[in-house]
Design a protein around this motif. Structure first.
Motif, PDB file in Angstrom:
ATOM      1  N   ARG A   1      25.679  13.266  19.919  1.00 34.25           N
ATOM      2  CA  ARG A   1      25.523  14.434  19.044  1.00 34.25           C
ATOM      3  C   ARG A   1      24.318  15.279  19.435  1.00 34.25           C
ATOM      4  NH1 ARG A   1      26.261  13.392  12.849  1.00 34.25           N
ATOM      5  NH2 ARG A   1      25.370  15.448  13.020  1.00 34.25           N
ATOM      6  N   GLY A   2      23.411  14.712  20.217  1.00 37.13           N
ATOM      7  CA  GLY A   2      22.201  15.421  20.610  1.00 37.13           C
ATOM      8  C   GLY A   2      22.414  16.270  21.838  1.00 37.13           C
ATOM      9  N   GLU A   3      21.297  16.747  22.384  1.00 40.92           N
ATOM     10  CA  GLU A   3      21.345  17.565  23.597  1.00 40.92           C
ATOM     11  C   GLU A   3      21.991  16.776  24.729  1.00 40.92           C
ATOM     12  OE1 GLU A   3      17.771  19.486  24.891  1.00 40.92           O
ATOM     13  OE2 GLU A   3      17.135  19.835  22.830  1.00 40.92           O
ATOM     14  N   GLY A   4      22.828  17.408  25.462  1.00 37.77           N
ATOM     15  CA  GLY A   4      23.490  16.771  26.596  1.00 37.77           C
ATOM     16  C   GLY A   4      24.792  16.085  26.236  1.00 37.77           C
ATOM     17  N   GLY A   5      25.023  15.853  24.951  1.00 41.29           N
ATOM     18  CA  GLY A   5      26.288  15.280  24.504  1.00 41.29           C
ATOM     19  C   GLY A   5      26.624  13.934  25.106  1.00 41.29           C
ATOM     20  N   GLY A   6      25.615  13.149  25.462  1.00 41.78           N
ATOM     21  CA  GLY A   6      25.867  11.824  26.018  1.00 41.78           C
ATOM     22  C   GLY A   6      26.241  11.836  27.486  1.00 41.78           C
ATOM     23  N   ALA A   7      25.837  12.881  28.196  1.00 41.72           N
ATOM     24  CA  ALA A   7      26.166  12.977  29.630  1.00 41.72           C
ATOM     25  C   ALA A   7      25.673  11.740  30.374  1.00 41.72           C
ATOM     26  CB  ALA A   7      25.549  14.229  30.226  1.00 41.72           C
ATOM     27  N   GLY A   8      26.551  11.143  31.152  1.00 45.36           N
ATOM     28  CA  GLY A   8      26.213   9.970  31.946  1.00 45.36           C
ATOM     29  C   GLY A   8      26.181   8.672  31.159  1.00 45.36           C
ATOM     30  N   LEU A   9      26.409   8.741  29.869  1.00 44.58           N
ATOM     31  CA  LEU A   9      26.300   7.557  29.027  1.00 44.58           C
ATOM     32  C   LEU A   9      27.405   6.543  29.293  1.00 44.58           C
ATOM     33  CD1 LEU A   9      24.460   6.366  26.918  1.00 44.58           C
ATOM     34  CD2 LEU A   9      25.703   7.613  25.168  1.00 44.58           C
ATOM     35  N   ALA A  10      28.596   6.999  29.601  1.00 46.04           N
ATOM     36  CA  ALA A  10      29.696   6.069  29.887  1.00 46.04           C
ATOM     37  C   ALA A  10      29.351   5.187  31.080  1.00 46.04           C
ATOM     38  CB  ALA A  10      30.995   6.833  30.133  1.00 46.04           C
ATOM     39  N   ASP A  11      28.814   5.775  32.130  1.00 46.82           N
ATOM     40  CA  ASP A  11      28.440   4.996  33.311  1.00 46.82           C
ATOM     41  C   ASP A  11      27.321   4.019  33.000  1.00 46.82           C
ATOM     42  OD1 ASP A  11      30.331   6.271  34.872  1.00 46.82           O
ATOM     43  OD2 ASP A  11      28.916   7.759  35.644  1.00 46.82           O
ATOM     44  N   ARG A  12      26.385   4.446  32.187  1.00 45.98           N
ATOM     45  CA  ARG A  12      25.265   3.576  31.827  1.00 45.98           C
ATOM     46  C   ARG A  12      25.746   2.407  30.964  1.00 45.98           C
ATOM     47  NH1 ARG A  12      20.915   7.271  29.347  1.00 45.98           N
ATOM     48  NH2 ARG A  12      19.667   5.384  29.427  1.00 45.98           N
ATOM     49  N   LEU A  13      26.675   2.662  30.062  1.00 45.64           N
ATOM     50  CA  LEU A  13      27.243   1.591  29.247  1.00 45.64           C
ATOM     51  C   LEU A  13      28.015   0.593  30.110  1.00 45.64           C
ATOM     52  CD1 LEU A  13      28.493   3.659  26.193  1.00 45.64           C
ATOM     53  CD2 LEU A  13      26.862   1.761  26.071  1.00 45.64           C
ATOM     54  N   ALA A  14      28.775   1.101  31.062  1.00 43.28           N
ATOM     55  CA  ALA A  14      29.530   0.228  31.960  1.00 43.28           C
ATOM     56  C   ALA A  14      28.584  -0.652  32.769  1.00 43.28           C
ATOM     57  CB  ALA A  14      30.418   1.053  32.876  1.00 43.28           C
ATOM     58  N   SER A  15      27.513  -0.074  33.253  1.00 42.21           N
ATOM     59  CA  SER A  15      26.535  -0.837  34.029  1.00 42.21           C
ATOM     60  C   SER A  15      25.887  -1.923  33.175  1.00 42.21           C
ATOM     61  CB  SER A  15      25.473   0.117  34.587  1.00 42.21           C
ATOM     62  OG  SER A  15      24.487  -0.596  35.288  1.00 42.21           O
ATOM     63  N   LEU A  16      25.536  -1.575  31.955  1.00 42.74           N
ATOM     64  CA  LEU A  16      24.945  -2.552  31.046  1.00 42.74           C
ATOM     65  C   LEU A  16      25.910  -3.709  30.805  1.00 42.74           C
ATOM     66  CD1 LEU A  16      22.556  -3.155  29.047  1.00 42.74           C
ATOM     67  CD2 LEU A  16      23.917  -1.978  27.323  1.00 42.74           C
ATOM     68  N   ARG A  17      27.151  -3.379  30.517  1.00 38.37           N
ATOM     69  CA  ARG A  17      28.174  -4.406  30.262  1.00 38.37           C
ATOM     70  C   ARG A  17      28.381  -5.302  31.470  1.00 38.37           C
ATOM     71  NH1 ARG A  17      33.331  -4.006  31.753  1.00 38.37           N
ATOM     72  NH2 ARG A  17      33.231  -1.735  31.883  1.00 38.37           N
ATOM     73  N   LEU A  18      28.393  -4.722  32.641  1.00 37.57           N
ATOM     74  CA  LEU A  18      28.615  -5.525  33.859  1.00 37.57           C
ATOM     75  C   LEU A  18      27.475  -6.491  34.118  1.00 37.57           C
ATOM     76  CD1 LEU A  18      30.231  -2.805  36.120  1.00 37.57           C
ATOM     77  CD2 LEU A  18      31.346  -4.769  35.030  1.00 37.57           C
ATOM     78  N   HIS A  19      26.283  -6.188  33.656  1.00 39.32           N
ATOM     79  CA  HIS A  19      25.159  -7.128  33.806  1.00 39.32           C
ATOM     80  C   HIS A  19      25.398  -8.392  32.999  1.00 39.32           C
ATOM     81  CE1 HIS A  19      21.738  -4.610  35.613  1.00 39.32           C
ATOM     82  NE2 HIS A  19      22.894  -4.133  36.014  1.00 39.32           N
ATOM     83  N   TRP A  20      26.079  -8.273  31.859  1.00 34.97           N
ATOM     84  CA  TRP A  20      26.364  -9.448  31.034  1.00 34.97           C
ATOM     85  C   TRP A  20      27.409 -10.331  31.686  1.00 34.97           C
ATOM     86  CZ3 TRP A  20      27.832  -5.851  26.468  1.00 34.97           C
ATOM     87  CH2 TRP A  20      26.699  -5.147  26.030  1.00 34.97           C
ATOM     88  N   SER A  21      28.244  -9.740  32.506  1.00 36.43           N
ATOM     89  CA  SER A  21      29.335 -10.485  33.121  1.00 36.43           C
ATOM     90  C   SER A  21      28.868 -11.270  34.339  1.00 36.43           C
ATOM     91  CB  SER A  21      30.465  -9.536  33.542  1.00 36.43           C
ATOM     92  OG  SER A  21      30.966  -8.865  32.402  1.00 36.43           O
ATOM     93  N   GLY A  22      27.688 -10.912  34.831  1.00 32.23           N
ATOM     94  CA  GLY A  22      27.198 -11.519  36.060  1.00 32.23           C
ATOM     95  C   GLY A  22      26.693 -12.895  35.965  1.00 32.23           C
TER      96      GLY A  22
END
Length: 86
Positions: free
Chosen positions: A65-86
């Motif tokens: 909802r803020g400035e940038g509208g979450g740009a790049g956030l999907a990739d960052r979430l995916a990266s975070l999730r993949l760290h848990w799988s490692g």
């Protein structure tokens, strides 16, 4: 409303977190808190592994909802999730 790619990755992250054994979730918790602080722009309280995904949902929603509208956030979430799988 979240961008579709962010919503998809957020749902994947939450599902994966729920599958983690408690000891692995506890080990991953500091990384999640670092991510939350970075996205939120401030430190958030550590409410434990059972509540951290609720915090993640709120922070992601606010970020979109803020400035940038979450740009790049999907990739960052995916990266975070993949760290848990490692």
């Amino acid at each position: 409303m979240l961008p579709p790619d962010v919503e998809r990755e957020l749902d994947r992250a939450v599902r994966r977190w729920r599958q983690l054994p408690l000891d692995r979730a506890a080990d991953a918790l500091p990384e999640v808190h670092d991510f939350l602080a970075e996205v939120a722009g401030e430190e958030l309280p550590d409410l434990g592994p059972a509540v951290v995904m609720d915090q993640l949902r709120v922070v992601v929603f606010d970020s979109c909802r803020g400035e940038g509208g979450g740009a790049g956030l999907a990739d960052r979430l995916a990266s975070l999730r993949l760290h848990w799988s490692g």
